[in-house]
Design a protein around this motif. Structure first.
Motif, PDB file in Angstrom:
ATOM      1  N   SER A 136     -10.494  -3.252   0.523  1.00  0.00           N
ATOM      2  CA  SER A 136      -9.663  -4.198   1.267  1.00  0.00           C
ATOM      3  C   SER A 136      -8.203  -3.897   0.964  1.00  0.00           C
ATOM      4  CB  SER A 136      -9.985  -5.640   0.881  1.00  0.00           C
ATOM      5  OG  SER A 136      -9.480  -5.934  -0.411  1.00  0.00           O
ATOM      6  N   ILE A 137      -7.310  -4.634   1.583  1.00  0.00           N
ATOM      7  CA  ILE A 137      -5.880  -4.419   1.345  1.00  0.00           C
ATOM      8  C   ILE A 137      -5.499  -4.732  -0.090  1.00  0.00           C
ATOM      9  CG2 ILE A 137      -5.149  -6.755   2.021  1.00  0.00           C
ATOM     10  CD1 ILE A 137      -2.753  -5.313   3.482  1.00  0.00           C
ATOM     11  N   ASP A 138      -6.291  -5.563  -0.761  1.00  0.00           N
ATOM     12  CA  ASP A 138      -6.008  -5.898  -2.163  1.00  0.00           C
ATOM     13  C   ASP A 138      -6.139  -4.685  -3.079  1.00  0.00           C
ATOM     14  OD1 ASP A 138      -5.580  -8.555  -1.480  1.00  0.00           O
ATOM     15  OD2 ASP A 138      -7.701  -9.076  -1.744  1.00  0.00           O
ATOM     16  N   ASP A 139      -6.889  -3.690  -2.636  1.00  0.00           N
ATOM     17  CA  ASP A 139      -7.097  -2.484  -3.451  1.00  0.00           C
ATOM     18  C   ASP A 139      -6.027  -1.424  -3.214  1.00  0.00           C
ATOM     19  OD1 ASP A 139      -9.505  -3.499  -4.559  1.00  0.00           O
ATOM     20  OD2 ASP A 139     -10.578  -2.924  -2.733  1.00  0.00           O
ATOM     21  N   LEU A 140      -5.005  -1.739  -2.405  1.00  0.00           N
ATOM     22  CA  LEU A 140      -3.956  -0.761  -2.099  1.00  0.00           C
ATOM     23  C   LEU A 140      -2.748  -0.862  -3.031  1.00  0.00           C
ATOM     24  CD1 LEU A 140      -3.882  -0.762   1.816  1.00  0.00           C
ATOM     25  CD2 LEU A 140      -4.992   0.863   0.281  1.00  0.00           C
ATOM     26  N   LYS A 141      -2.815  -1.724  -4.019  1.00  0.00           N
ATOM     27  CA  LYS A 141      -1.706  -1.844  -4.974  1.00  0.00           C
ATOM     28  C   LYS A 141      -1.459  -0.502  -5.667  1.00  0.00           C
ATOM     29  CE  LYS A 141      -2.498  -6.739  -5.945  1.00  0.00           C
ATOM     30  NZ  LYS A 141      -2.871  -7.749  -6.976  1.00  0.00           N
ATOM     31  N   GLY A 142      -0.227  -0.042  -5.590  1.00  0.00           N
ATOM     32  CA  GLY A 142       0.131   1.226  -6.213  1.00  0.00           C
ATOM     33  C   GLY A 142      -0.342   2.457  -5.464  1.00  0.00           C
ATOM     34  N   LYS A 143      -0.936   2.281  -4.288  1.00  0.00           N
ATOM     35  CA  LYS A 143      -1.463   3.412  -3.519  1.00  0.00           C
ATOM     36  C   LYS A 143      -0.424   3.928  -2.518  1.00  0.00           C
ATOM     37  CE  LYS A 143      -5.648   3.031  -5.257  1.00  0.00           C
ATOM     38  NZ  LYS A 143      -6.243   4.068  -6.149  1.00  0.00           N
ATOM     39  N   ARG A 144      -0.763   5.037  -1.866  1.00  0.00           N
ATOM     40  CA  ARG A 144       0.089   5.648  -0.837  1.00  0.00           C
ATOM     41  C   ARG A 144      -0.415   5.206   0.538  1.00  0.00           C
ATOM     42  NH1 ARG A 144      -1.327  11.595  -2.337  1.00  0.00           N
ATOM     43  NH2 ARG A 144      -3.325  10.496  -2.269  1.00  0.00           N
ATOM     44  N   ILE A 145       0.447   4.577   1.302  1.00  0.00           N
ATOM     45  CA  ILE A 145       0.051   4.041   2.601  1.00  0.00           C
ATOM     46  C   ILE A 145       0.880   4.702   3.702  1.00  0.00           C
ATOM     47  CG2 ILE A 145      -0.251   1.967   3.991  1.00  0.00           C
ATOM     48  CD1 ILE A 145      -0.159   0.334   1.401  1.00  0.00           C
ATOM     49  N   ALA A 146       0.214   5.191   4.732  1.00  0.00           N
ATOM     50  CA  ALA A 146       0.889   5.773   5.890  1.00  0.00           C
ATOM     51  C   ALA A 146       0.877   4.749   7.026  1.00  0.00           C
ATOM     52  CB  ALA A 146       0.190   7.058   6.337  1.00  0.00           C
ATOM     53  N   VAL A 147       2.015   4.595   7.713  1.00  0.00           N
ATOM     54  CA  VAL A 147       2.142   3.599   8.777  1.00  0.00           C
ATOM     55  C   VAL A 147       2.937   4.176   9.945  1.00  0.00           C
ATOM     56  CG1 VAL A 147       2.052   1.650   7.168  1.00  0.00           C
ATOM     57  CG2 VAL A 147       4.265   2.651   7.776  1.00  0.00           C
ATOM     58  N   GLN A 148       2.924   3.457  11.052  1.00  0.00           N
ATOM     59  CA  GLN A 148       3.758   3.806  12.200  1.00  0.00           C
ATOM     60  C   GLN A 148       5.032   2.980  12.142  1.00  0.00           C
ATOM     61  OE1 GLN A 148       1.795   3.508  15.978  1.00  0.00           O
ATOM     62  NE2 GLN A 148       3.626   3.980  17.154  1.00  0.00           N
ATOM     63  N   ILE A 149       6.160   3.638  12.229  1.00  0.00           N
ATOM     64  CA  ILE A 149       7.453   2.986  12.053  1.00  0.00           C
ATOM     65  C   ILE A 149       7.646   1.830  13.031  1.00  0.00           C
ATOM     66  CG2 ILE A 149       8.689   4.560  13.609  1.00  0.00           C
ATOM     67  CD1 ILE A 149      11.042   4.427  11.631  1.00  0.00           C
ATOM     68  N   GLY A 150       8.188   0.726  12.526  1.00  0.00           N
ATOM     69  CA  GLY A 150       8.538  -0.410  13.362  1.00  0.00           C
ATOM     70  C   GLY A 150       7.396  -1.339  13.716  1.00  0.00           C
ATOM     71  N   THR A 151       6.174  -1.024  13.284  1.00  0.00           N
ATOM     72  CA  THR A 151       5.016  -1.852  13.636  1.00  0.00           C
ATOM     73  C   THR A 151       4.801  -2.941  12.594  1.00  0.00           C
ATOM     74  OG1 THR A 151       3.484  -0.416  12.428  1.00  0.00           O
ATOM     75  CG2 THR A 151       3.900   0.118  14.745  1.00  0.00           C
ATOM     76  N   THR A 152       3.994  -3.943  12.966  1.00  0.00           N
ATOM     77  CA  THR A 152       3.679  -4.998  12.003  1.00  0.00           C
ATOM     78  C   THR A 152       2.837  -4.439  10.855  1.00  0.00           C
ATOM     79  OG1 THR A 152       1.836  -5.629  13.450  1.00  0.00           O
ATOM     80  CG2 THR A 152       3.848  -6.922  13.614  1.00  0.00           C
ATOM     81  N   GLY A 153       2.110  -3.347  11.115  1.00  0.00           N
ATOM     82  CA  GLY A 153       1.383  -2.684  10.027  1.00  0.00           C
ATOM     83  C   GLY A 153       2.338  -2.154   8.975  1.00  0.00           C
ATOM     84  N   ALA A 154       3.482  -1.624   9.434  1.00  0.00           N
ATOM     85  CA  ALA A 154       4.499  -1.124   8.502  1.00  0.00           C
ATOM     86  C   ALA A 154       5.098  -2.272   7.697  1.00  0.00           C
ATOM     87  CB  ALA A 154       5.591  -0.393   9.272  1.00  0.00           C
ATOM     88  N   PHE A 155       5.360  -3.392   8.361  1.00  0.00           N
ATOM     89  CA  PHE A 155       5.922  -4.546   7.664  1.00  0.00           C
ATOM     90  C   PHE A 155       4.942  -5.085   6.618  1.00  0.00           C
ATOM     91  CE2 PHE A 155       8.078  -5.438  11.982  1.00  0.00           C
ATOM     92  CZ  PHE A 155       9.063  -4.486  11.702  1.00  0.00           C
ATOM     93  N   ARG A 156       3.646  -5.111   6.967  1.00  0.00           N
ATOM     94  CA  ARG A 156       2.641  -5.613   6.029  1.00  0.00           C
ATOM     95  C   ARG A 156       2.484  -4.675   4.844  1.00  0.00           C
ATOM     96  NH1 ARG A 156       0.472  -7.413   2.646  1.00  0.00           N
ATOM     97  NH2 ARG A 156      -1.433  -8.691   2.487  1.00  0.00           N
ATOM     98  N   ALA A 157       2.534  -3.388   5.085  1.00  0.00           N
ATOM     99  CA  ALA A 157       2.390  -2.415   3.996  1.00  0.00           C
ATOM    100  C   ALA A 157       3.507  -2.553   2.976  1.00  0.00           C
ATOM    101  CB  ALA A 157       2.369  -1.000   4.567  1.00  0.00           C
ATOM    102  N   GLU A 158       4.704  -2.886   3.443  1.00  0.00           N
ATOM    103  CA  GLU A 158       5.844  -3.032   2.534  1.00  0.00           C
ATOM    104  C   GLU A 158       5.644  -4.171   1.543  1.00  0.00           C
ATOM    105  OE1 GLU A 158       8.269  -1.097   2.097  1.00  0.00           O
ATOM    106  OE2 GLU A 158       8.303   0.180   3.897  1.00  0.00           O
ATOM    107  N   LYS A 159       4.734  -5.080   1.846  1.00  0.00           N
ATOM    108  CA  LYS A 159       4.490  -6.224   0.952  1.00  0.00           C
ATOM    109  C   LYS A 159       3.435  -5.940  -0.103  1.00  0.00           C
ATOM    110  CE  LYS A 159       5.665  -9.600   4.557  1.00  0.00           C
ATOM    111  NZ  LYS A 159       5.157 -10.739   5.382  1.00  0.00           N
ATOM    112  N   VAL A 160       2.791  -4.765  -0.006  1.00  0.00           N
ATOM    113  CA  VAL A 160       1.756  -4.411  -0.979  1.00  0.00           C
ATOM    114  C   VAL A 160       2.429  -3.988  -2.291  1.00  0.00           C
ATOM    115  CG1 VAL A 160      -0.169  -2.879  -1.504  1.00  0.00           C
ATOM    116  CG2 VAL A 160       0.139  -3.725   0.833  1.00  0.00           C
ATOM    117  N   GLU A 161       2.079  -4.636  -3.338  1.00  0.00           N
ATOM    118  CA  GLU A 161       2.714  -4.416  -4.640  1.00  0.00           C
ATOM    119  C   GLU A 161       2.578  -2.967  -5.122  1.00  0.00           C
ATOM    120  OE1 GLU A 161       2.162  -5.949  -9.278  1.00  0.00           O
ATOM    121  OE2 GLU A 161       1.293  -7.108  -7.627  1.00  0.00           O
ATOM    122  N   GLY A 162       3.713  -2.353  -5.407  1.00  0.00           N
ATOM    123  CA  GLY A 162       3.735  -1.016  -5.983  1.00  0.00           C
ATOM    124  C   GLY A 162       3.333   0.108  -5.048  1.00  0.00           C
ATOM    125  N   ALA A 163       3.110  -0.192  -3.775  1.00  0.00           N
ATOM    126  CA  ALA A 163       2.659   0.846  -2.841  1.00  0.00           C
ATOM    127  C   ALA A 163       3.810   1.761  -2.440  1.00  0.00           C
ATOM    128  CB  ALA A 163       2.055   0.213  -1.600  1.00  0.00           C
TER     129      ALA A 163
END
Length: 257
Positions: A136-163
């Protein structure tokens, strides 16, 4: 003096002809075919994408805006651009409409007018198929996340601790980053990732966890263009009432709304 007067009269006549020519052009545009200039980011399948073997843009959004344009008597002209360029293009009057699976957010509502919602979406996390540690998204702490610029997915990824979040211009590039082992996961809109998996991506990728942040998509127009926004809303309602919206929806998603 006479030569000067003749010259001045010639200049005035040319100016008058130029003005008449411009007036004729404006009148033809106003009295003839109405144009709706649409901007989109064509790497967001199944909403907007390049048709195979063609330069034409296709997808749910593209079929929908063409149907709206036809219903309202507009000729629809679609231009491709980066997702983060859509709102600036609206504000600069380079386009009349932005349509690219754009989520209606409070921040964006400060910059544009949105139509009534036409699609309810949400976010999903996608990981390599052989990864069993990220559930789940809870397991992405400190991980590497790829996103599409300007999307809500990008905004949500920025809130993941240490990612460590890396943004790309399109979803395909974000997925490629993960496939090449340079990212642990991709966060993007649920229908986009589901469509990607259905088109062959399931050979090496899968989604995990629940759909996050249920959100509505809207059609954006420039602030102050209330007339066009009202026209688009009326067309959406009419297309839903006459069954045309359902036909387009079923073509791309094959399921009841």
């Amino acid at each position: 003096m006479k030569k000067v007067l003749v010259f001045m009269m010639a200049v005035l006549m040319l100016a008058a002809l130029a003005v008449a020519g411009c007036g004729g052009s404006d009148e033809k545009e106003a009295g003839g075919e109405k144009i709706m200039r649409v901007g989109t980011e064509p790497s967001f399948a199944p909403f907007e994408m390049q048709a195979e073997g063609s330069e034409e843009l296709t997808g749910f959004d593209m079929d929908l805006i063409r149907a709206i344009g036809k219903h309202l008597g507009y000729k629809v002209e679609i231009s491709a651009m980066g997702f983060d360029a859509l709102i600036p293009a609206l504000q600069a009057d380079n386009i009349d409409v932005a349509l690219a699976g754009m989520s209606i957010t409070e921040e964006r509502k400060q910059q544009v007018i949105f139509s009534d919602p036409y699609y309810k979406s949400g976010l999903l996390v996608m990981v390599p198929k052989d990864n069993n540690d990220i559930k789940s998204i809870d397991d992405l702490k400190g991980k590497r996340i790829a996103v599409q610029i300007g999307t809500t997915g990008a905004f949500r990824a920025e809130k993941v601790e240490g990612a460590k979040v890396t943004a790309f211009n399109d979803n395909g590039s974000a997925v490629l980053e993960m496939k090449n082992g340079a990212a642990d996961a991709v966060i993007n809109d649920a229908p986009v990732l589901k469509y990607f998996l259905a088109q062959g991506g399931s050979e090496y990728a899968k989604t995990v966890g629940e759909v996050l942040n249920a959100e509505d998509y809207g059609i954006a127009v420039k602030k102050g263009n209330d007339k066009l926004a009202a026209e688009i809303n009326k067309a959406l309602n009419d297309l839903k009432a006459n069954g045309e919206f359902d036909k387009i929806y079923n073509k791309w998603f094959g399921e009841a709304k």
